[in-house]
Design a protein around this motif. Structure first.
Motif, PDB file in Angstrom:
ATOM      1  N   PRO A 472      20.265  39.774  35.373  1.00 14.11           N
ATOM      2  CA  PRO A 472      20.491  40.109  36.785  1.00 14.11           C
ATOM      3  C   PRO A 472      21.099  38.934  37.568  1.00 14.11           C
ATOM      4  O   PRO A 472      21.855  39.156  38.516  1.00 14.11           O
ATOM      5  CB  PRO A 472      19.086  40.417  37.317  1.00 14.11           C
ATOM      6  CG  PRO A 472      18.236  40.621  36.112  1.00 14.11           C
ATOM      7  CD  PRO A 472      18.858  39.887  34.975  1.00 14.11           C
ATOM      8  N   LYS A 473      20.801  37.696  37.151  1.00 16.97           N
ATOM      9  CA  LYS A 473      21.357  36.549  37.881  1.00 16.97           C
ATOM     10  C   LYS A 473      22.867  36.484  37.682  1.00 16.97           C
ATOM     11  O   LYS A 473      23.627  36.286  38.636  1.00 16.97           O
ATOM     12  CB  LYS A 473      20.711  35.249  37.399  1.00 16.97           C
ATOM     13  CG  LYS A 473      19.298  35.096  37.899  1.00 16.97           C
ATOM     14  CD  LYS A 473      18.729  33.750  37.569  1.00 16.97           C
ATOM     15  CE  LYS A 473      17.266  33.703  37.983  1.00 16.97           C
ATOM     16  NZ  LYS A 473      16.485  32.784  37.168  1.00 16.97           N
ATOM     17  N   SER A 474      23.301  36.642  36.410  1.00 20.50           N
ATOM     18  CA  SER A 474      24.746  36.637  36.152  1.00 20.50           C
ATOM     19  C   SER A 474      25.404  37.775  36.912  1.00 20.50           C
ATOM     20  O   SER A 474      26.501  37.619  37.475  1.00 20.50           O
ATOM     21  CB  SER A 474      25.037  36.797  34.659  1.00 20.50           C
ATOM     22  OG  SER A 474      24.543  35.690  33.952  1.00 20.50           O
ATOM     23  N   GLN A 475      24.725  38.921  36.947  1.00 18.55           N
ATOM     24  CA  GLN A 475      25.292  40.071  37.659  1.00 18.55           C
ATOM     25  C   GLN A 475      25.497  39.748  39.137  1.00 18.55           C
ATOM     26  O   GLN A 475      26.549  40.025  39.714  1.00 18.55           O
ATOM     27  CB  GLN A 475      24.374  41.287  37.508  1.00 18.55           C
ATOM     28  CG  GLN A 475      24.336  41.804  36.080  1.00 18.55           C
ATOM     29  CD  GLN A 475      23.303  42.911  35.869  1.00 18.55           C
ATOM     30  OE1 GLN A 475      22.483  43.176  36.745  1.00 18.55           O
ATOM     31  NE2 GLN A 475      23.349  43.530  34.703  1.00 18.55           N
ATOM     32  N   THR A 476      24.478  39.130  39.730  1.00 23.71           N
ATOM     33  CA  THR A 476      24.575  38.786  41.153  1.00 23.71           C
ATOM     34  C   THR A 476      25.730  37.822  41.391  1.00 23.71           C
ATOM     35  O   THR A 476      26.522  37.991  42.320  1.00 23.71           O
ATOM     36  CB  THR A 476      23.257  38.143  41.638  1.00 23.71           C
ATOM     37  OG1 THR A 476      22.201  39.034  41.325  1.00 23.71           O
ATOM     38  CG2 THR A 476      23.282  37.854  43.116  1.00 23.71           C
ATOM     39  N   SER A 507      34.549  46.759  35.177  1.00 26.77           N
ATOM     40  CA  SER A 507      35.470  47.672  35.848  1.00 26.77           C
ATOM     41  C   SER A 507      34.746  48.430  36.962  1.00 26.77           C
ATOM     42  O   SER A 507      35.337  48.734  37.992  1.00 26.77           O
ATOM     43  CB  SER A 507      36.159  48.599  34.844  1.00 26.77           C
ATOM     44  OG  SER A 507      35.227  49.498  34.336  1.00 26.77           O
ATOM     45  N   ARG A 508      33.450  48.708  36.759  1.00 34.41           N
ATOM     46  CA  ARG A 508      32.667  49.340  37.849  1.00 34.41           C
ATOM     47  C   ARG A 508      32.649  48.444  39.079  1.00 34.41           C
ATOM     48  O   ARG A 508      32.658  48.910  40.208  1.00 34.41           O
ATOM     49  CB  ARG A 508      31.215  49.551  37.394  1.00 34.41           C
ATOM     50  CG  ARG A 508      30.924  50.958  36.881  1.00 34.41           C
ATOM     51  CD  ARG A 508      29.433  51.278  36.971  1.00 34.41           C
ATOM     52  NE  ARG A 508      28.540  50.307  36.371  1.00 34.41           N
ATOM     53  CZ  ARG A 508      28.253  50.244  35.071  1.00 34.41           C
ATOM     54  NH1 ARG A 508      28.805  51.082  34.216  1.00 34.41           N
ATOM     55  NH2 ARG A 508      27.413  49.336  34.616  1.00 34.41           N
ATOM     56  N   ARG A 509      32.592  47.138  38.838  1.00 38.69           N
ATOM     57  CA  ARG A 509      32.502  46.193  39.963  1.00 38.69           C
ATOM     58  C   ARG A 509      33.874  45.791  40.481  1.00 38.69           C
ATOM     59  O   ARG A 509      34.011  44.840  41.224  1.00 38.69           O
ATOM     60  CB  ARG A 509      31.685  44.958  39.556  1.00 38.69           C
ATOM     61  CG  ARG A 509      30.219  45.228  39.210  1.00 38.69           C
ATOM     62  CD  ARG A 509      29.538  45.990  40.303  1.00 38.69           C
ATOM     63  NE  ARG A 509      28.150  46.333  40.112  1.00 38.69           N
ATOM     64  CZ  ARG A 509      27.594  47.027  39.124  1.00 38.69           C
ATOM     65  NH1 ARG A 509      28.297  47.409  38.085  1.00 38.69           N
ATOM     66  NH2 ARG A 509      26.310  47.320  39.138  1.00 38.69           N
ATOM     67  N   LYS A 510      34.929  46.492  40.034  1.00 41.21           N
ATOM     68  CA  LYS A 510      36.286  46.288  40.570  1.00 41.21           C
ATOM     69  C   LYS A 510      36.883  44.920  40.235  1.00 41.21           C
ATOM     70  O   LYS A 510      37.655  44.342  41.010  1.00 41.21           O
ATOM     71  CB  LYS A 510      36.320  46.492  42.100  1.00 41.21           C
ATOM     72  CG  LYS A 510      35.812  47.856  42.548  1.00 41.21           C
ATOM     73  CD  LYS A 510      36.889  48.912  42.346  1.00 41.21           C
ATOM     74  CE  LYS A 510      36.439  50.301  42.737  1.00 41.21           C
ATOM     75  NZ  LYS A 510      35.482  50.911  41.808  1.00 41.21           N
ATOM     76  N   CYS A 511      36.485  44.394  39.081  1.00 39.75           N
ATOM     77  CA  CYS A 511      37.163  43.192  38.590  1.00 39.75           C
ATOM     78  C   CYS A 511      38.600  43.606  38.285  1.00 39.75           C
ATOM     79  O   CYS A 511      38.855  44.746  37.896  1.00 39.75           O
ATOM     80  CB  CYS A 511      36.444  42.710  37.335  1.00 39.75           C
ATOM     81  SG  CYS A 511      37.137  41.236  36.625  1.00 39.75           S
ATOM     82  N   ASP A 512      39.604  42.719  38.520  1.00 42.36           N
ATOM     83  CA  ASP A 512      40.996  43.140  38.377  1.00 42.36           C
ATOM     84  C   ASP A 512      41.525  43.034  36.953  1.00 42.36           C
ATOM     85  O   ASP A 512      42.201  43.919  36.468  1.00 42.36           O
ATOM     86  CB  ASP A 512      41.893  42.291  39.292  1.00 42.36           C
ATOM     87  CG  ASP A 512      41.424  42.362  40.718  1.00 42.36           C
ATOM     88  OD1 ASP A 512      41.652  43.399  41.353  1.00 42.36           O
ATOM     89  OD2 ASP A 512      40.781  41.386  41.188  1.00 42.36           O
ATOM     90  N   ARG A 513      41.222  41.865  36.319  1.00 46.83           N
ATOM     91  CA  ARG A 513      41.784  41.655  34.983  1.00 46.83           C
ATOM     92  C   ARG A 513      40.699  41.214  34.017  1.00 46.83           C
ATOM     93  O   ARG A 513      39.706  40.597  34.425  1.00 46.83           O
ATOM     94  CB  ARG A 513      42.804  40.533  35.015  1.00 46.83           C
ATOM     95  CG  ARG A 513      44.009  40.734  35.874  1.00 46.83           C
ATOM     96  CD  ARG A 513      44.709  39.394  35.841  1.00 46.83           C
ATOM     97  NE  ARG A 513      45.913  39.327  36.624  1.00 46.83           N
ATOM     98  CZ  ARG A 513      46.604  38.195  36.731  1.00 46.83           C
ATOM     99  NH1 ARG A 513      46.202  37.100  36.134  1.00 46.83           N
ATOM    100  NH2 ARG A 513      47.711  38.165  37.455  1.00 46.83           N
ATOM    101  N   LEU A 514      40.970  41.488  32.758  1.00 45.70           N
ATOM    102  CA  LEU A 514      40.039  41.083  31.718  1.00 45.70           C
ATOM    103  C   LEU A 514      40.770  40.247  30.678  1.00 45.70           C
ATOM    104  O   LEU A 514      41.952  40.441  30.437  1.00 45.70           O
ATOM    105  CB  LEU A 514      39.431  42.313  31.033  1.00 45.70           C
ATOM    106  CG  LEU A 514      38.788  43.374  31.926  1.00 45.70           C
ATOM    107  CD1 LEU A 514      38.349  44.560  31.073  1.00 45.70           C
ATOM    108  CD2 LEU A 514      37.598  42.797  32.695  1.00 45.70           C
ATOM    109  N   GLN A 515      40.013  39.358  30.067  1.00 41.34           N
ATOM    110  CA  GLN A 515      40.559  38.558  28.969  1.00 41.34           C
ATOM    111  C   GLN A 515      39.425  38.328  27.999  1.00 41.34           C
ATOM    112  O   GLN A 515      38.294  38.089  28.416  1.00 41.34           O
ATOM    113  CB  GLN A 515      41.052  37.212  29.522  1.00 41.34           C
ATOM    114  CG  GLN A 515      41.675  36.314  28.472  1.00 41.34           C
ATOM    115  CD  GLN A 515      42.108  34.967  29.051  1.00 41.34           C
ATOM    116  OE1 GLN A 515      41.720  34.610  30.171  1.00 41.34           O
ATOM    117  NE2 GLN A 515      42.892  34.240  28.306  1.00 41.34           N
ATOM    118  N   GLY A 516      39.682  38.443  26.727  1.00 39.90           N
ATOM    119  CA  GLY A 516      38.606  38.218  25.759  1.00 39.90           C
ATOM    120  C   GLY A 516      38.911  38.892  24.451  1.00 39.90           C
ATOM    121  O   GLY A 516      39.883  39.661  24.346  1.00 39.90           O
ATOM    122  N   ASN A 517      38.079  38.608  23.474  1.00 40.99           N
ATOM    123  CA  ASN A 517      38.359  39.108  22.130  1.00 40.99           C
ATOM    124  C   ASN A 517      38.379  40.636  22.052  1.00 40.99           C
ATOM    125  O   ASN A 517      39.040  41.204  21.194  1.00 40.99           O
ATOM    126  CB  ASN A 517      37.363  38.516  21.140  1.00 40.99           C
ATOM    127  CG  ASN A 517      37.576  37.007  20.995  1.00 40.99           C
ATOM    128  OD1 ASN A 517      38.609  36.498  21.440  1.00 40.99           O
ATOM    129  ND2 ASN A 517      36.626  36.306  20.415  1.00 40.99           N
TER     130      ASN A 517
END
Ligand code: C2E
Ligand code: MG
Ligand code: MG
Length: 552
Positions: A472-476, A507-517
């Motif tokens: 939950p901390k990371s989420q906040t 994506s639910r939290r409206k982050c614009d771009r993703l990067q990762g494996n």
């Protein structure tokens, strides 16, 4: 240290009885006839309990100590340097200049000079010269004897000097000497070697146990802040320990071992003690080897770039981040986290960075025209003179549009106290280059950085993404960063996305771009076109097309 005509030197053997003394001692103390005199009769001041234990400590341990004693008419203030001899104890008496003239010693008192030459004026501790002398005197160790050498180095001392001034720095050094002295016992002697480097020699046989105990107290002595003019300053200490004869039986070997252990302590996060071991040596030798071969890596064309896709949450590839790799002829591929700090420290990063930019732009020219290439810029590189000129020259030469270039910088760039770092960012902005703030949330995150400069993108460090589904901390924190960035008109990229669950959450939290494996691991330049051919979200996004199936 045989009696010079003008020196007060005396030697004591069994039961601390006088064995011999310089003529000046005999004359001044009137003890020629009293061959049986003990040290306590020659220097009754030494009978005071704290001084007596000092005498015993020197006698037992052999590390010289100096003791101040009250003026004794007709002499002025004096101090005695107690040192051990093969059969017992020696005393070298030093007097101040007044006493010297009263005692009508014509030339400056050599003994006093000797004392001054071996002590540090600021802290009163024995100095490097005395340290070398004491260290060499114990080496090689006699059979069965052991001792520990500790190197102590302050963490974050430079910022104290830089921000509070040298006066404050001096106060910290004096208090450091006091804190070190306060945890020492018999047979443990402190030295100031230089700047914020201190050392302790501990002459106890139960090693490494005794050294570990003392090192822990030494580190512990720096847990509380120093108070300077009402300001609390935290300055920690790192300690490197070497044990003689195990880790070396010459001064040079022991110093090197303690140095390597200190380096390991600093590397492990500072504010701690590390005992030397052989594997540290191997690691260091490997590092040195790498460091040397780094100098020729550029000329020998050992660098190459891997590209990792930057993907829109809504679908479609934005471009690729260029990630530098070094193919070492023997060691294989070395990750940037290992060699970039070395390259920075050795001043090689300017040339390497220029190569990365040119190579990345050349390779990006073969990609679809709407793809950007994102290039990491290290602080040393960013702050180096002529940086922006170099960039425009490379873009011109390659013929790459500035609008397709993004730089990733970290907040360290903004920390440096140069007034022109913001100017430089603005120049890049005017050129049309995008700027991303990399690894946001770690290091020195400060909201004022976001207020001071309009970044195009904030990249959330992958440590927050790792446990985003459960913590939950990371989420906040991530929710907060996304809201903040959007409020300031910036985009957000989440780094290190590895699972469909993380992607869904973001994506639910409206982050614009993703990067990762999950979206694509770093790949060679040759593989990029292959990746684009096979990737379901490779095509540039058309109207209404959702290239990445959203599992949310
Ligand atoms: P960065 O800019 O934050 O790059 C992202 C790092 O995360 C890369 O590590 C990448 O391989 C890794 N990564 C990406 N996706 C995942 C994932 O899903 N899981 C995990 N565990 N890791 C992932 P890499 O390539 O080792 O680079 C490390 C750092 O080195 C970079 O961090 C960047 O700060 C620096 N760097 C790389 N290339 C250059 C360069 O050309 N110049 C400069 N100055 N720094 C560079
Ligand atoms: Mg990056
Ligand atoms: Mg990053």
């Amino acid at each position: 240290m045989d009696g010079q005509a003008s020196e007060f030197v005396s030697y004591y053997g069994n039961s601390l009885k006088l064995v011999k003394c310089s003529p000046r001692v005999a004359q001044s103390y009137n003890i020629v006839a009293a061959a049986d005199a003990t040290i306590w009769q020659v220097y009754p001041e030494l009978l005071a309990s704290d001084r007596k234990s000092l005498v015993e400590a020197v006698l037992a341990g052999g590390i010289p100590r100096s003791v101040a004693i009250e003026p004794l008419p007709p002499f002025g203030s004096r101090s005695l340097l107690l040192f051990s001899t093969e059969r017992g104890l020696g005393v070298l008496e030093t007097r101040d200049a007044v006493a010297a003239s009263q005692a009508s010693i014509g030339d400056p008192d050599r003994a006093l000079l000797l004392h001054q030459a071996r002590h540090d004026a600021l802290t009163g501790l024995a100095n490097r010269r005395q340290f070398s002398h004491d260290l060499e005197a114990r080496l090689p160790t006699k059979s069965g004897q052991k001792f520990a050498l500790m190197q102590i180095d302050l963490d974050d001392f430079k910022p104290v000097n830089d921000t509070l001034g040298h006066g404050a720095g001096d106060i910290v050094l004096k208090m450091t000497a006091e804190r070190i002295q306060a945890v020492l016992h018999d047979r443990e002697t402190a030295y100031r070697l230089a700047g914020d480097e201190f050392a302790v020699i501990q002459v106890l046989d139960d090693q490494p146990a005794e050294a570990e105990r003392l090192a822990e107290s030494l580190v512990g002595a720096f847990k509380d802040p120093f108070t300077i003019d009402g300001i609390s300053v935290f300055v920690g200490a790192s300690v490197g320990i070497a044990i003689a004869p195990r880790d070396g039986n010459t001064g040079e070997q022991l110093m090197k071992a303690a140095d390597i252990a200190l380096y390991a302590a600093k590397n492990d996060g500072r504010g701690r003690a590390r005992m030397f071991n052989r594997s540290m040596m191997i690691m260091l030798e490997q590092r040195e080897m790498l460091r040397r071969s780094l100098r020729v890596a550029l000329g020998e064309q050992q660098f190459f770039i891997e590209y990792q896709p930057l993907v829109k949450v809504a679908g479609g590839i934005v471009g690729f981040e260029a990630l530098l790799r070094w193919r070492h002829p023997y060691a294989g591929v070395i990750p940037p986290g290992l060699f970039i700090p070395m390259a920075e420290a050795d001043g090689l990063m300017g040339d390497i960075g220029a190569w990365v930019l040119e190579q990345a732009c050349r390779e990006a020219l073969t990609w679809p025209v709407n793809f950007i290439v994102s290039v990491n810029v290290s602080p040393a590189e960013f702050l180096s003179s002529g940086f922006t000129d170099r960039i425009t020259r490379i873009l011109d030469e390659v013929g790459f549009p500035a609008e397709r270039l993004e730089f990733e910088i970290t907040e360290t760039v903004l920390l440096e106290r140069t007034s022109n770092n913001l100017d430089r960012l603005h120049t890049l902005e005017v050129l049309g280059i995008r700027i991303a703030l990399d690894d946001f949330g770690t290091r020195y995150s400060s909201l004022s950085h976001l207020q001071n400069f309009p970044f195009d993108t904030i990249k959330i460090d992958r440590h927050f993404i790792d446990d985003i589904e459960t913590n939950p901390k990371s989420q906040t924190i991530v929710r907060f960063i996304i809201g903040l960035a959007h409020g300031l008109g910036m985009q957000v990229t989440a780094e290190g996305v590895q699972t469909a669950g993380q992607k869904a959450w973001l994506s639910r939290r409206k982050c614009d771009r993703l990067q990762g494996n999950l979206l694509g691991a770093p790949m060679s330049a040759e593989f990029v076109s292959e990746f684009l051919r096979h990737s379901s979200f490779a095509m540039s996004e058309g109207p209404g097309q959702r290239m990445i199936p959203d599992s949310d």
